[in-house]
Design a protein around this motif. Structure first.
Motif, PDB file in Angstrom:
ATOM      1  N   THR A  19       0.025   6.215 -10.044  1.00 50.58           N
ATOM      2  CA  THR A  19       1.683   6.449  -9.965  1.00 50.58           C
ATOM      3  C   THR A  19       2.853   6.717 -11.322  1.00 50.58           C
ATOM      4  O   THR A  19       3.463   7.421 -11.158  1.00 50.58           O
ATOM      5  N   HIS A  23       5.266  10.224 -10.359  1.00 55.07           N
ATOM      6  CA  HIS A  23       5.874   9.758 -10.053  1.00 55.07           C
ATOM      7  C   HIS A  23       7.288   9.496 -11.283  1.00 55.07           C
ATOM      8  O   HIS A  23       8.246   8.547 -11.709  1.00 55.07           O
ATOM      9  N   VAL A 154      13.115   7.567  -3.117  1.00 62.00           N
ATOM     10  CA  VAL A 154      13.262   5.921  -3.871  1.00 62.00           C
ATOM     11  C   VAL A 154      13.134   6.543  -5.152  1.00 62.00           C
ATOM     12  O   VAL A 154      12.969   6.912  -5.742  1.00 62.00           O
ATOM     13  N   TRP A 164       6.213   4.706  -2.736  1.00 63.55           N
ATOM     14  CA  TRP A 164       5.922   5.859  -2.144  1.00 63.55           C
ATOM     15  C   TRP A 164       5.460   6.083  -0.998  1.00 63.55           C
ATOM     16  O   TRP A 164       6.184   7.150  -0.126  1.00 63.55           O
ATOM     17  N   GLU A 168       6.869   7.655   3.482  1.00 68.36           N
ATOM     18  CA  GLU A 168       6.399   8.559   3.252  1.00 68.36           C
ATOM     19  C   GLU A 168       6.752   7.873   5.372  1.00 68.36           C
ATOM     20  O   GLU A 168       6.821   9.145   6.523  1.00 68.36           O
TER      21      GLU A 168
END
Length: 222
Positions: A19, A23, A154, A164, A168
């Motif tokens: 992650t 991100h 987000v 996340w 979606e």
């Protein structure tokens, strides 16, 4: 550049590493602990020394340790304090982290230490920023069209990446169903939080449900 250190144990912590790469623009340093560890350690410092943990992980601004062990976590905290790490985040709750000892280490070395039961409860605060500005207590911005969710952005999400994934799958959901579905989707994602009892993954689901409710209220006030 902000450097985040992650100490994994078996499967725990690997999703955070993924992650972070997906991100954030943080630099990531890692070290690993064995999945299986003795329940009790008479000499934890010597035990950890023999594990030969990658020392580079302590060259970080913030460390998240998934040691999940009441004897090993204080050793890691002390090593982090000695290395000048600003903050240490300890997932897994107080049952796996001796709070009194960690408080002493925090005072001795001036390192901020936070113990969280669930990773997505981490609030944004100066001591753990900028990590806690991106990961922890979920925050969204949403768009709607004709009564349906058309976009979910987000702003801050769970370290495991579930936020996340949820975002979606919420596209196309009726606005009135979105908060409940947000919580449901979090429970369907293979989250590492404890299942089958109060707390754990149920807390995570509730946090995401509330975050979606707040996002929709904010949207309605614009």
């Amino acid at each position: 550049m902000t450097i985040i250190g992650v100490i994994t144990r078996g499967k725990y912590g690997n999703r955070l590493i993924d992650t972070l790469h997906q991100h954030s623009d943080f630099s990531v340093k890692t070290a690993s602990l064995p999945a299986r560890l003795p329940d009790f350690l008479d000499e934890p410092e010597e035990f950890v020394k023999k594990l030969d943990i990658n020392p580079d992980v302590f060259n970080a601004d913030t460390i998240i340790t998934y040691s999940l062990h009441p004897d090993i976590t204080p050793v890691i905290a002390r090593l982090a304090g000695q290395a000048g790490v600003s903050s240490l985040i300890v997932p897994g709750g107080s049952s796996r982290a001796p709070l009194v000892e960690l408080d002493r280490i925090s005072s001795e070395y001036g390192i901020y230490i936070e113990v969280d039961e669930v990773c997505c409860t981490l609030a944004e605060k100066e001591e753990t920023a900028p990590y806690s500005s991106v990961f922890g207590l979920p925050e969204f911005e949403v768009s709607t069209k004709s009564g349906y969710i058309s976009d979910v952005r987000v702003r801050k999400g769970a370290p495991c990446g579930s936020t996340w994934k949820m975002a979606e799958k919420l596209i196309g959901t009726k606005v009135e169903d979105a908060p409940a579905k947000a919580g449901l989707l979090i429970q369907q994602y293979p989250c590492r939080a404890v299942r089958g009892q109060l707390g754990g993954i149920h807390d995570s689901a509730e946090l995401h449900k509330k975050a979606m409710e707040r996002a929709l209220i904010t949207l309605s006030e614009k």
